[in-house]
Design a protein around this motif. Structure first.
Motif, short mmCIF file in Angstrom:
data_model
loop_
_atom_site.label_atom_id
_atom_site.label_comp_id
_atom_site.label_asym_id
_atom_site.label_seq_id
_atom_site.Cartn_x
_atom_site.Cartn_y
_atom_site.Cartn_z
N UNK A 243 0.84 -1.19 0.00
CA UNK A 243 0.00 0.00 0.00
C UNK A 243 0.88 1.24 0.00
N UNK A 244 0.86 1.95 -1.11
CA UNK A 244 1.60 3.20 -1.22
C UNK A 244 0.68 4.24 -1.83
N UNK A 245 0.45 5.32 -1.09
CA UNK A 245 -0.43 6.37 -1.58
C UNK A 245 -1.88 5.95 -1.63
N UNK A 246 -2.27 5.08 -0.71
CA UNK A 246 -3.64 4.61 -0.68
C UNK A 246 -4.54 5.64 -0.04
N UNK A 247 -5.85 5.50 -0.29
CA UNK A 247 -6.84 6.38 0.33
C UNK A 247 -7.30 5.73 1.62
N UNK A 248 -7.03 6.37 2.76
CA UNK A 248 -7.35 5.75 4.05
C UNK A 248 -8.83 5.52 4.23
N UNK A 249 -9.67 6.26 3.52
CA UNK A 249 -11.11 6.12 3.71
C UNK A 249 -11.64 4.87 3.04
N UNK A 250 -10.87 4.34 2.08
CA UNK A 250 -11.40 3.19 1.34
C UNK A 250 -11.59 1.99 2.26
N UNK A 251 -10.60 1.74 3.16
CA UNK A 251 -10.71 0.57 4.01
C UNK A 251 -11.82 0.72 5.02
N UNK A 252 -12.10 1.95 5.44
CA UNK A 252 -13.21 2.13 6.36
C UNK A 252 -14.53 1.88 5.68
N UNK B 113 7.61 5.20 11.21
CA UNK B 113 6.61 4.26 10.70
C UNK B 113 6.84 2.86 11.24
N UNK B 114 8.10 2.46 11.33
CA UNK B 114 8.40 1.13 11.88
C UNK B 114 8.10 1.08 13.37
N UNK C 235 16.05 6.68 6.12
CA UNK C 235 15.19 6.34 5.00
C UNK C 235 14.61 7.62 4.39
N UNK C 236 14.67 7.80 3.06
CA UNK C 236 14.24 9.08 2.48
C UNK C 236 12.74 9.35 2.63
N UNK C 237 11.91 8.33 2.40
CA UNK C 237 10.46 8.48 2.50
C UNK C 237 9.93 7.33 3.35
N UNK C 238 9.25 7.68 4.43
CA UNK C 238 8.71 6.64 5.29
C UNK C 238 7.53 5.96 4.61
N UNK C 239 7.49 4.64 4.60
CA UNK C 239 6.42 3.92 3.89
C UNK C 239 5.08 4.03 4.62
N UNK C 240 4.02 3.82 3.84
CA UNK C 240 2.69 3.74 4.44
C UNK C 240 2.56 2.43 5.20
#
Length: 1645
Positions: free
Chosen positions: A446-455, A641-642, A496-501
């Motif tokens: 999951x990268x750049x996902x819409x958090x509302x979708x899972x709800x 994130x970790x 880490x340059x960009x923290x993962x979702x």
């Protein structure tokens, strides 16, 4: 498009068949004989346009015409007669539904019975709950999110009591007359088609041919649609600039667009509407880079769409009449499934249409089992498209068919599985929706996902337990994509340059937990399926473990044991925390042992298959090692994130499905593997194998990481061996599990019920292990663990976080020390493992563990502290204790030959020798001193095990060997404590002896004082304890030294010294009002003559802290400079109005009161008595009247007195007895007097500051009087004595306020006081009647203003002590008599009193009104006079400083003597009969309290459920809010009840507070169950409601839903908060401690 069949002329048909009806002006009966749909459509074609296209009609006229010309004729056709008569027949036939089916609105309160509901989704509406048996059960209440319906009458939803008294199952309402049923089907069929077509009609300018009007109108509408991209302000701004409308109209448009989904914002020609459309699009795009959706509709299209939506509500009403109508509707709707297909175009509807259709589905097809089944089948067919539309839709979730799958798939779950394979459909749909997040390895990323979708993803509920194996395989395919997803690799070098979702994976896991639980329950019901499911999981897991190791299997040697395993390092290789298949497999393994599978069958099952348990443990072990390495700060460069993932991995929300399952898998592997091999695997994965195999580490950072990893590895071993509280792992139940959780939570600290039940089932288990302590006035009730369960405490409980572990350890050590025990936290005795897990204990006596323990203890023997830690030693000792307890238990339960567990034999030579050395060398300051007692416990256990093996008594040996060292340590500690206690006791005795000697010395040295003191008699006491008149007591000279809280310097309070000030807060108040909601106008008689209603007063309160005036000025300037830059500082203190916080207690203040000392006075009683013989009340009145009348030609006031005095006693000097020099104050005191008086004037009159205003002194006197009345009211309410009950700060503040008010008479211009107060008082035309004056305010004003009559033009004079005494006495007598008359005139009921009517008091009272009983009059007057006399006593005490008699500290009987009044106050009329009779030409004031609240909170919720907003007719969610001052129910936070206040829009509560509480309000928000305190339009705060559950806790927003009951103590505390005028202070305190990022708009409440 064709809507119906052949077309005929409906009007001709009506004219031919119903001329008589039309002649009688009853056009609503015209449709009775219509037979075809075409005729109906022709009728609608004309009437709809006539109703909705008339521009000049108001909405009310439009609604009335729709009812009379459209809906009423439809009902006439349906019933075949007058609808009201038909409904009466239906009622008589009992054809109403036995099910309630009420569709819940958002925010509506619903109830669920914890005892009787099948599941938490079974709920009742308010009305049904109140009339059901569940009201007396354990119930839960909460606010509905909207969309569900009441389950009353559904026998499948309740164990008992399925129906309330209104929905009796005996009523059978399933039949209608055939003709009525036929007409209903015909009408529903036509109208459903009409509604279905127009709700999705795409032609904006054209109608169907059947509905085309004869003449087409040229009017169009510009329609604006709702979206979730633009805010309210954006839309309002756009409308104001695009459509000619003001802000109010734009706000109305925006509100209706949000509510209904669309709104016509302009009507006109096509060209005008097109211009408006273009402007709206361009303006909206300029604001948010996205255009608003705007369409142009022809007026005819708009009219038919509007009527189609209205028909939805009409359908609901008709269906509610009878079950037969509901059957007919469902039959027609499901006939060809055209209407169902239309329903699945739900995403195309406007918001208003969605709401209507949504409610229509619930009250029709979901109310009957058969129709629900048919609808659910169609729902399943369209599930995939519905789910996509639901996720992509931007409208509210609650207004959707898909938001309530529970109701859709409630009963027909098994049929759906059999017919539609619903599990496969749902899982495939979810896979399709998430396919875009699959990576190359077919795993989710999951990268750049819409958090509302899972709800918005809806998986289903318990009804899927009967799923088939095919559906389970599909579900496993979904889990396969989650297994190992979102792998992480340790970052080295740079961050880490960009923290993962990471939220997506955990959100998905939380959504799946209920599904997994249902699959587990289903599989446990069948032995054959359970074995098949286990094989499926294992096979799939082996296919998932395809990640190649970077090396071939290698042999690892340790202690003569070899393990062949592939190398893997968590710190170097990718690792994933998501292992759903592995964890599901662990649960199935445990179920096989718990449910009906014999050990023989399982052994045969596992022997037939080659199960690799080491590979099963591989991935869970990696997760635990990852958490350990994160704790050792080895993954710092991977970012937060970790850290968040590891936290949630072990947190209460996810640990049950993640961390706990990983521990279970490791226990399974430990039970099946060789214990030495298992420990070598753990050492390898923790990357500690080389350290324990002889390799040394020199780098300090690596040493710290190695020590931390060693701690975590030992902790894991403790958990694997000791955590057995799981059914199937050991012989325990789920109840035992819960009890253990509760015990360990309470071992941290006593907890409230709400904190305790998070993550725990709510039942009576808690009371088995804990005792509940009820709360006091504040706080909440707490549970404390019972002493008999403290032995079960495990300091290394695996659900403890690091902070909880530390707290629990410290708490238990402290408890044991208080009980006189040692601080050793011993391992508890665990339950026995089940046979399938019994081999786990072999870990404790295997060679590798002995080697690990020896290695750890040898490190501690070294002097280098960097090679070991205290936590490491504690864990090692705990493991040794666990092993010895296990060996002891086995020896006690079995014979010597049967026990193979030999830890004591192996460890005696390895570990015991080291412990003996360490015990001898440990000093009090050694690092291991805290573990000494644990070591002593271990030695005891070694000795016990040894004796059990030798079959001898262990007590003798223990007493000889092990007790001695421990006793030495304990004896030293006890001796030291005893020595300190004895020293403290001697010190106290020495101090007491010194104090006693000092007292004796003082008495001896001042013996003359005691000998010369006069004996007190009755007359002496009276002279010393009278505050008014010629016998008043003297004012002693007191030297008062006070310390400034800012500079800490002392200063004496003196009139000529620099000013000392008290912090104070001035505010308007309605606490004492007798006419709630009426605020007097400053332009009327207020404040010159305060009305008796006390509509609004000015209260001045002080916290009692003292400062120098100069220090306060510097502090105030500093506060202003520093606070201006603070975010939202204006919400806490109003700098413009001089507000600040007290430097010491942080109370809210807005002024200071200067401290003015009492002027010492030695009273000459002899001269006073001589003057009194001549200055009688008539002469005094005559003199004062003459002086006032002569004020205009100012005459020296003392001349009036000299005439009388020289005539009677020429030897008296007027300067000695009538006047004296005016008191002078220092410049700083005068300045502070101005500051205080200006603030009182500004706040009290709500006007601009003006120290020259003539009302400034009057307001000072009024605030003095009102503050005294408020304090007296509090003392009376709390049943406290008048004197001696006030706190020091209250007494100091009251004294300062009285002296400040008295000084205003001296500071202000005497001419102003004479002109504006005394002269109007003598003008009979403007003087109010007795019933229009509060006489205590008048008393204070007269007493403090009369000194102005002694003023000369050139000389500052004031009355002497003797003159003041007579002035006070005569004023008090006159005002008292006037107040008595006021009481009699305002009283309508006189109590009957049993007593002597011939008593002196009764006879005197009867003279005032011969028509009434004298004793009744006397009783009424005494009751009414008591508050006045109490206030007068407080006033004169603070004014004169005369000490009250001791009796007043306990009883009120001495009030009259203290005020120089006769005990029989009616004697005043007899003594001054001639004076008072010419002046005579009803009343006890009630004491205000907060309104009475019901004991049960459900009563308030019931009241709120029936609340109708007076300004709104819709059924949208409201916020009923109750005013606790007057009981008014208000509609808060709603645009419908906005009103104007001072030119600004304010909400209902703000507007109400302005009239009810002078800007101060106390409201109870019923649905939120919280108090709102308000102090102005911009300031407010929330406060806990006085309603508590059975555990002594409040429940804001009804989050827990427990039954709530009124707590009288909490409500009394609220009342005191109001009566003591502390609401403003409470708001400031609450805002001060809260970090306000976004200001709440309190004015809109």
């Amino acid at each position: 498009m064709k809507l119906c069949g052949n077309t005929t002329n409906l009007r001709a048909h009506l004219a031919r068949h119903h001329a008589e009806v039309l002649a009688e002006k009853q056009p609503h009966l015209c449709l009775i004989l219509i037979l075809t749909g075409t005729e109906l459509l022709h009728y609608l074609k004309e009437e709809v346009l006539q109703t909705f296209c008339r521009k000049e009609w108001s909405p009310q006229e439009e609604e009335e015409r729709m009812q009379s010309c459209l809906l009423h004729p439809l009902e006439c056709f349906l019933f075949g007669e007058d609808p009201q008569q038909a409904l009466d027949k239906l009622k008589q036939g009992s054809s109403f539904s036995q099910q309630c089916g009420r569709v819940f609105k958002e925010g509506e309160t619903v109830y669920s019975c914890r005892d009787c509901a099948i599941d938490p989704t079974c709920v009742l509406c308010m009305d049904c709950f109140q009339d059901s048996v569940h009201k007396s059960h354990r119930y839960k209440m909460h606010a509905s999110s909207g969309g569900g319906f009441c389950d009353c009458g559904d026998v499948e939803a309740w164990k008992i009591g399925p129906c309330c008294s209104k929905h009796d199952p005996g009523a059978d309402g399933h039949t209608l007359e055939p003709e009525l049923y036929e007409r209903a089907e015909k009408l529903f069929r036509i109208l459903l088609r009409y509604v279905a077509d127009f709700l999705v009609w795409e032609e904006n300018f054209e109608l169907p041919a059947e509905l085309q009007p004869r003449t087409k109108d040229s009017s169009y509408y510009c329609v604006l649609y709702n979206d979730e991209h633009h805010s309210y302000d954006h839309v309002i701004y756009t409308l104001q600039r695009s459509v000619p409308c003001d802000q109010a109209e734009a706000q109305t448009h925006t509100m209706l667009i949000d509510k209904e989904g669309r709104r016509a914002v302009k009507r006109g020609t096509l060209h005008c509407c097109q211009q408006a459309k273009d402007l709206i699009k361009s303006n909206s795009e300029n604001i948010s880079m996205q255009q608003l959706r705007v369409e142009i509709l022809h007026s005819a299209v708009m009219a038919h769409q509007t009527f189609a939506i209205r028909l939805g509500s009409w359908f609901q009403k008709i269906i509610g009449y009878s079950v037969g109508f509901r059957h007919a509707f469902c039959q027609v709707a499901l006939e060809g499934c055209d209407f169902i297909t239309f329903l699945f175009l739900f995403s195309l509807f406007s918001k208003g249409a969605r709401k209507i259709v949504h409610e229509l589905i619930f009250c029709s097809m979901l109310m009957e089992t058969e129709f629900k089944r048919l609808f659910a089948i169609e729902f399943t067919k369209h599930y995939q498209q519905l789910q996509k539309d639901f996720i992509n839709d931007d409208h509210e979730q609650s207004i959707s068919i898909h938001s309530d799958p529970v109701q859709v798939r409630d009963s027909p779950a098994r049929q759906l599985i059999e017919v539609s394979n619903v599990i496969k459909v749902i899982v495939n749909t979810v896979m399709e929706l998430l396919r875009e997040y699959l990576n190359d390895n077919n795993r989710f990323y999951f990268l750049g996902y819409n958090s509302e979708k899972f709800s918005r993803i809806q998986f289903g509920t318990d009804e899927l337990r009967g799923a088939v194996l095919e559906g389970f395989r599909v579900f496993l395919g979904f889990l396969k994509c989650m297994q190992g997803m979102e792998e992480m690799k340790r970052q080295l070098g740079q961050h880490i340059p960009v923290e993962p979702e990471w939220e997506a994976g955990f959100t998905l896991q939380i959504q799946l937990r209920h599904i997994l639980a249902m699959f587990q329950d289903w599989c446990s019901s069948d032995e054959e399926i359970l074995l098949l499911v286990f094989k499926e999981c294992y096979t799939l897991l082996m296919r998932c473990n395809t990640q190649p190791f970077h090396g071939e299997a290698t042999d690892y040697y340790m202690c003569k044991h070899i393990l062949n395993v592939r190398p893997y390092k968590v710190s170097q290789e990718p690792v994933s925390i998501h292992l759903p298949i592995s964890r599901l497999l662990a649960v199935f393994y445990l179920i096989m042992y718990v449910f009906f599978l014999s050990s023989f069958v399982l052994c045969l099952f596992f022997s037939c298959e080659n199960y690799d348990f080491m590979l099963l443990a591989e991935h869970p072990l990696r997760c635990i090692v990852l958490a350990a390495q994160v704790s050792a700060e080895m993954w710092r460069r991977n970012g937060l994130s970790l850290v968040s993932q590891v936290y949630h991995y072990q947190d209460v929300k996810c640990r049950h499905e993640m961390y706990d399952k990983d521990i279970l898998l490791l226990q399974i592997a430990a039970s099946k593997m060789d214990p030495n091999h298992f420990l070598i695997l753990i050492l390898l994965r923790f990357e500690l194998f080389e350290c324990f195999n002889g390799t040394s580490v020199k780098d300090q950072a690596d040493l710290a990481q190695r020590n931390r990893l060693t701690e975590e590895m030992l902790y894991l071993l403790i958990v694997i061996v000791g955590e057995r509280y799981l059914p199937g792992v050991s012989h325990v139940t789920k109840e035992d599990m819960t009890m253990r959780e509760v015990i360990h939570l309470l071992c941290i600290e006593p907890m409230a019920h709400s904190s305790l039940v998070k993550g725990l089932p709510e039942n009576s288990i808690i009371t088995k292990v804990a005792t509940f302590k009820k709360p006091g006035v504040s706080g909440h009730g707490l549970y404390e663990v019972k002493k008999e369960h403290l032995d079960e405490f495990n300091p290394f409980f695996y659900h403890y976080s690091r902070s909880q572990h530390s707290k629990a350890e410290e708490s238990q050590k402290k408890r044991r020390a208080q009980e006189g025990n040692d601080k050793a936290l011993r391992p508890p005795i665990p339950p026995k493992f089940c046979p399938s897990f019994s081999s786990i204990v072999c870990l404790l006596c295997c060679d590798i563990l002995i080697h690990i323990l020896r290695h750890v203890l040898l490190r501690a023997a070294e002097d280098r502290a960097t090679r070991w830690t205290e936590a490491m030693i504690q864990r090692a000792l705990h493991l040794i204790g666990q092993a010895l307890l296990e060996e002891k238990t086995q020896l006690e339960d079995s014979t010597m030959d049967e026990v193979t567990f030999d830890f004591s034999l192996k460890a005696r030579s390895e570990c015991k020798a080291f412990l003996e050395r360490e015990r001898g060398r440990v000093s009090p300051d050694h690092k291991l001193n805290c573990t000494l007692q644990v070591i002593c416990f271990i030695f005891q256990m070694f000795e016990i095990v040894k004796c059990l093996r030798e079959k001898s008594s262990p007590t003798v040996s223990m007493r000889m060997e092990t007790t001695k060292p421990e006793e030495n340590v304990l004896d030293k500690e006890k001796a030291e404590r005893k020595r300190k206690a004895e020293a403290a006791k001697l010190h106290r005795q020495k101090i007491m002896a010194q104090m006693s000697a000092m007292q004796k010395n003082f008495i001896e040295s001042n013996k003359m004082l005691y000998d010369n003191m006069p004996e007190s008699g009755i007359q002496g006491e009276r002279e010393l304890c009278i505050a008014v008149g010629p016998h008043r007591g003297s004012t002693p000279a007191e030297r008062e030294l006070l310390t400034c809280i800012l500079c800490q310097e002392e200063q004496e309070v003196a009139a000529q010294a620099p000013a000392m000030v008290l912090t104070a807060c001035v505010q308007r108040s309605t606490v004492l009002t007798q006419c709630r909601g009426k605020i007097s106008s400053p332009g009327g008689t207020y404040p010159l003559f305060m009305p008796p209603e006390l509509a609004v007063g000015t209260h001045t309160g002080s916290c009692g802290h003292v400062m120098h005036a100069t220090c306060w000025q510097k502090y105030f300037e500093a506060v202003q400079n520093t606070t201006r830059n603070r975010l939202h500082a204006e919400l806490i203190i109003d700098l413009e109005n001089g507000e600040y916080l007290c430097p010491l207690c942080k109370s809210l203040c807005n002024t200071v009161v200067p401290l003015i000392p009492l002027e010492p006075l030695a009273f000459n009683y002899e001269n006073a008595e001589i003057i009194g013989q001549h200055l009688t009340l008539p002469r005094w009145i005559q003199t004062i009247s003459a002086r006032i009348k002569g004020l205009k030609p100012i005459v020296p006031c003392y001349c009036l007195f000299l005439c009388d005095f020289y005539a009677t006693r020429a030897s008296f000097s007027h300067t000695r007895f009538t006047v004296c020099c005016r008191r002078k104050f220092s410049g700083s005191i005068t300045e502070m007097l101005v500051v205080c008086a200006t603030t009182v004037h500004r706040v009290g009159l709500k006007t601009a500051p003006n120290e020259q205003c003539p009302r400034v002194p009057i307001m000072a006197w009024n605030t003095c009087a009102f503050t005294i009345q408020a304090i007296e009211n509090i003392l009376q309410e709390e049943d406290k004595p008048l004197f001696g009950s006030l706190q020091n700060r209250q007494h100091a503040g009251l004294k300062a306020i009285v002296q400040f008010a008295a000084s205003e008479s001296l500071k202000n211009s005497q001419a102003i006081i004479q002109r504006y107060f005394l002269l109007p008082a003598m003008n009979r035309k403007n003087t109010p009647s007795l019933l229009e004056v509060d006489f205590f305010h008048l008393l204070v004003g007269l007493v403090l203003s009369v000194p102005s009559l002694y003023q000369e033009e050139a000389v500052d004079l004031q009355p002497s002590a003797v003159s003041s005494a007579y002035n006070h006495m005569h004023i008090l007598h006159l005002v008292t008599m006037a107040h008595m008359v006021q009481i009699l005139m305002s009283s309508s009921d006189f109590p009957s009193v049993e007593g002597e009517e011939n008593s002196e008091e009764a006879r005197a009272a009867a003279e005032l009104n011969p028509n009434l009983s004298g004793s009744s009059i006397a009783e009424r007057v005494k009751r009414g006079m008591e508050p006045f006399l109490r206030c007068a006593a407080l006033f004169f005490n603070c004014l004169t400083g005369v000490t009250p008699p001791e009796e007043l500290f306990t009883t009120p009987e001495a009030l009259t003597s203290y005020l120089a009044l006769p005990s029989n106050v009616f004697q005043l009329f007899q003594e001054h009969r001639d004076t008072v009779t010419p002046l005579l030409q009803r009343y006890p004031r009630r004491r205000n309290r907060l309104i009475d609240l019901p004991e049960d909170y459900s009563a308030l919720l019931n009241q709120a459920s029936h609340f109708q907003c007076p300004k709104s007719a819709d059924d949208e969610r409201k916020h009923p809010t109750l005013c606790l001052f007057c009981g008014a129910m208000l509609c808060s936070q709603s645009s419908c009840c906005l009103s104007q206040l001072d030119g600004e829009d304010v909400g209902a509560c703000t507007a109400h507070a302005a009239t009810c509480g002078a800007g101060v309000g106390m409201f109870l928000r019923i649905r939120e169950c919280e108090i709102v305190l308000m102090a102005s339009k911009t300031r407010g705060s929330t406060y806990p409601a006085p309603y508590l559950d059975d555990y002594g806790e409040t429940d804001p927003h009804l989050g827990r839903g427990n039954p709530l009951h009124l707590c009288p103590e909490r409500y009394r505390k609220l009342k005191r908060l109001w009566q003591q005028h502390c609401i403003l202070e409470e708001i400031a305190r609450s805002l001060e401690v809260v970090n306000i990022m976004f200001a709440f708009e309190w004015q809109l409440l």
